[in-house]
Enzyme design. Structure first.
Site, mmCIF file in Angstrom:
data_model
loop_
_atom_site.group_PDB
_atom_site.id
_atom_site.type_symbol
_atom_site.label_atom_id
_atom_site.label_comp_id
_atom_site.label_asym_id
_atom_site.label_seq_id
_atom_site.Cartn_x
_atom_site.Cartn_y
_atom_site.Cartn_z
ATOM 1 N N TYR A 32 52.017 36.860 42.793
ATOM 2 C CA TYR A 32 52.973 35.893 43.369
ATOM 3 C C TYR A 32 54.216 35.836 42.483
ATOM 4 O O TYR A 32 55.345 35.903 42.975
ATOM 5 C CB TYR A 32 52.296 34.529 43.460
ATOM 6 N N SER A 60 60.718 30.686 42.955
ATOM 7 C CA SER A 60 59.745 29.848 42.234
ATOM 8 C C SER A 60 59.936 29.980 40.727
ATOM 9 O O SER A 60 60.368 31.037 40.248
ATOM 10 C CB SER A 60 58.323 30.286 42.585
HETATM 11 N N1 LIG Z 1 54.343 24.269 46.826
HETATM 12 C C1 LIG Z 1 54.692 24.740 45.627
HETATM 13 O O1 LIG Z 1 54.160 24.313 44.594
HETATM 14 C C2 LIG Z 1 55.759 25.799 45.512
HETATM 15 C C3 LIG Z 1 56.282 26.058 44.238
HETATM 16 C C4 LIG Z 1 57.267 27.033 44.091
HETATM 17 C C5 LIG Z 1 57.711 27.712 45.212
HETATM 18 N N2 LIG Z 1 57.182 27.460 46.448
HETATM 19 C C6 LIG Z 1 57.692 28.223 47.578
HETATM 20 O O2 LIG Z 1 58.198 27.308 48.530
HETATM 21 C C7 LIG Z 1 58.172 27.929 49.822
HETATM 22 C C8 LIG Z 1 57.548 26.948 50.799
HETATM 23 O O3 LIG Z 1 56.199 26.746 50.443
HETATM 24 P P1 LIG Z 1 55.430 25.360 50.676
HETATM 25 O O4 LIG Z 1 55.081 24.821 49.381
HETATM 26 O O5 LIG Z 1 56.208 24.551 51.625
HETATM 27 O O6 LIG Z 1 54.066 25.882 51.290
HETATM 28 P P2 LIG Z 1 53.487 25.903 52.777
HETATM 29 O O7 LIG Z 1 53.550 24.548 53.374
HETATM 30 O O8 LIG Z 1 52.175 26.605 52.648
HETATM 31 O O9 LIG Z 1 54.529 26.822 53.550
HETATM 32 C C9 LIG Z 1 54.511 28.212 53.571
HETATM 33 C C10 LIG Z 1 55.047 28.591 54.930
HETATM 34 O O10 LIG Z 1 55.277 29.997 54.999
HETATM 35 C C11 LIG Z 1 54.890 30.402 56.287
HETATM 36 N N3 LIG Z 1 54.631 31.841 56.323
HETATM 37 C C12 LIG Z 1 53.884 32.571 55.470
HETATM 38 N N4 LIG Z 1 53.910 33.851 55.857
HETATM 39 C C13 LIG Z 1 54.684 33.935 56.956
HETATM 40 C C14 LIG Z 1 55.084 34.967 57.809
HETATM 41 N N5 LIG Z 1 54.675 36.228 57.621
HETATM 42 N N6 LIG Z 1 55.885 34.686 58.856
HETATM 43 C C15 LIG Z 1 56.301 33.416 59.093
HETATM 44 N N7 LIG Z 1 55.961 32.380 58.320
HETATM 45 C C16 LIG Z 1 55.153 32.640 57.271
HETATM 46 C C17 LIG Z 1 53.628 29.598 56.572
HETATM 47 O O11 LIG Z 1 53.351 29.623 57.935
HETATM 48 P P3 LIG Z 1 51.893 29.164 58.490
HETATM 49 O O12 LIG Z 1 51.890 27.666 58.437
HETATM 50 O O13 LIG Z 1 51.877 29.703 59.876
HETATM 51 O O14 LIG Z 1 50.872 29.778 57.578
HETATM 52 C C18 LIG Z 1 54.079 28.240 56.070
HETATM 53 O O15 LIG Z 1 54.790 27.557 57.058
HETATM 54 C C19 LIG Z 1 57.396 29.231 49.660
HETATM 55 O O16 LIG Z 1 58.312 30.303 49.540
HETATM 56 C C20 LIG Z 1 56.663 29.042 48.348
HETATM 57 O O17 LIG Z 1 56.389 30.272 47.719
HETATM 58 C C21 LIG Z 1 56.220 26.512 46.617
#
Ligand SMILES: NC(=O)c1ccc[n+]([C@@H]2O[C@H](COP(=O)([O-])OP(=O)(O)OC[C@H]3O[C@@H](n4cnc5c(N)ncnc54)[C@H](OP(=O)(O)O)[C@@H]3O)[C@@H](O)[C@H]2O)c1
Length: 253
Positions: free
Chosen positions: A159, A146
Site C-alpha cells: 500500500y 497517504s
Molecule cells: N482511512 C484512512 O485511514 C486513510 C489514510 C490515508 C489515506 N487514505 C486514502 O483515502 C482514500 C479514501 O479511503 P477511505 O478511507 O475513505 O476508505 P473507504 O471508505 O474504504 O473508501 C475506498 C473507496 O474506494 C473505492 N474503490 C476501491 N477500488 C475501486 C475501484 N477499482 N473502482 C472504483 N472504486 C473503487 C471503494 O469502493 P467500494 O465501496 O465499492 O469498495 C470505496 O468507495 C483512499 O485512497 C485511501 O487509500 C485513507
C-alpha cells in the site's frame, strides 16, 4: 471551464464517491450548493450517496457506475462526466484499497492489484484530466495519497509504495502544470475512521472523517500543494523520514 465566483456553483467530479472520506467531503460541498458528478463501482451505495447529497443542497448531482480499474473506459467516462457538469472546476480522486499485505508478500497478483488500483488507475485518470485542465489553463486536481507513502514499512509496504508512487507522480505533474494555471493538491491523511480502517486495532482513536473533510475543502479553496491531515502528521512524518535506514530496518513498524 466555469468560473469559480460566488454566484456560480462549483463543478466537482468525484472519483470513488462512496469512500468514507469522499462522502464526508461531498457533504460539505453539497451544503455549499456545488454541482457534483459522482463515480463509484457499487451502484446501490452510489445511489444512496447521491440522494443524500441532493437533500443536503447540491445544486446538481449526476452519477456513473464504473470500476476505476478499467482504465480503457476512463476517457469516455471522464468526457461524459464533464459534459454532464458542463465543465469542471475540481476533480477529486478518492478511491483506493488497503489490500492484504501478508498475502501480497506471497502472491504477486495481490501485490499488483494494490499497485494497479492505487497507482496505475489514478495515473490514467490524471493524465486525461491534467490535459483537459491545461487546455483551459484552470482547474484543481485534488488526490488522496497517504502518509504511508512517505516511508516504506514492513506492515504495509505494498500500500505504502503504491501511494509513494502516486505522491511522486503528483509532484512531477504539479511541476508541469502549475505554470499552466492548474493546481495539484496531494492529500496525505494519517489514519482516519472509515470502512478501510474499521478492523484495525485502536481504530476508535483515528481521525474523525468530518474533520478531515473540512481540512481537505479548506486546502482546495486555498489552492495548496500538499496537505497532511490531521496536521500533526507533517512533523511526525518528517521525523520518520529522517530516521537512518540502519536503525529503521530494525524497527517494528
Ligand atoms: N482511512 C484512512 O485511514 C486513510 C489514510 C490515508 C489515506 N487514505 C486514502 O483515502 C482514500 C479514501 O479511503 P477511505 O478511507 O475513505 O476508505 P473507504 O471508505 O474504504 O473508501 C475506498 C473507496 O474506494 C473505492 N474503490 C476501491 N477500488 C475501486 C475501484 N477499482 N473502482 C472504483 N472504486 C473503487 C471503494 O469502493 P467500494 O465501496 O465499492 O469498495 C470505496 O468507495 C483512499 O485512497 C485511501 O487509500 C485513507
Amino acid at each position: 471551464m466555469s468560473q469559480t465566483d460566488s454566484t456560480t456553483p462549483r463543478k466537482i467530479l468525484v472519483l470513488g464517491a462512496t469512500s468514507g472520506i469522499a462522502e464526508a467531503t461531498c457533504r460539505i460541498w453539497a451544503a455549499q450548493g456545488a454541482s457534483l458528478f459522482l463515480v463509484a463501482r457499487n451502484a446501490e451505495k452510489l445511489a444512496a450517496v447521491a440522494a443524500d447529497l441532493r437533500v443536503r443542497g447540491a445544486s446538481y448531482v449526476d452519477t456513473a457506475v464504473a470500476d476505476l480499474d478499467d482504465t480503457d473506459q476512463h476517457p469516455a467516462l471522464l468526457a461524459h462526466a464533464i459534459n454532464s457538469l458542463t465543465g469542471m472546476d475540481i476533480a477529486y480522486l478518492a478511491h483506493g484499497i488497503l489490500g492484504d499485505q501478508p498475502q501480497a508478500e506471497q502472491d504477486f497478483n495481490t501485490a499488483a492489484q494494490i499497485i494497479y488500483t492505487n497507482f496505475m488507475a489514478p495515473v490514467s485518470l490524471l493524465t486525461w484530466l491534467a490535459n483537459f485542465c491545461v487546455q483551459r489553463h484552470a482547474g484543481t486536481l485534488a488526490v488522496i495519497s497517504s502518509v504511508a507513502g512517505d516511508r516504506g514499512r514492513k506492515s504495509n509496504y505494498l500500500y505504502g509504495s503504491s501511494k509513494a508512487g502516486l505522491s511522486a507522480f503528483l509532484q512531477g505533474l504539479r511541476n508541469r502544470v502549475d505554470r499552466e494555471g492548474v493546481t495539484v493538491l496531494t492529500i496525505k491523511p494519517g489514519p482516519v475512521k472509515t470502512a478501510m480502517t474499521s478492523g484495525m486495532p485502536k481504530s476508535d482513536k483515528f481521525a474523525d472523517v468530518d474533520q478531515v473533510a473540512k481540512s481537505i475543502v479548506a486546502a482546495i479553496d486555498k489552492r495548496r500543494d500538499i496537505l497532511y491531515v490531521p496536521f500533526i502528521w507533517q512533523p511526525i512524518m518528517c521525523v520518520i523520514r529522517h530516521i537512518p535506514e540502519s536503525i529503521f530496518k530494525k524497527l517494528n513498524l
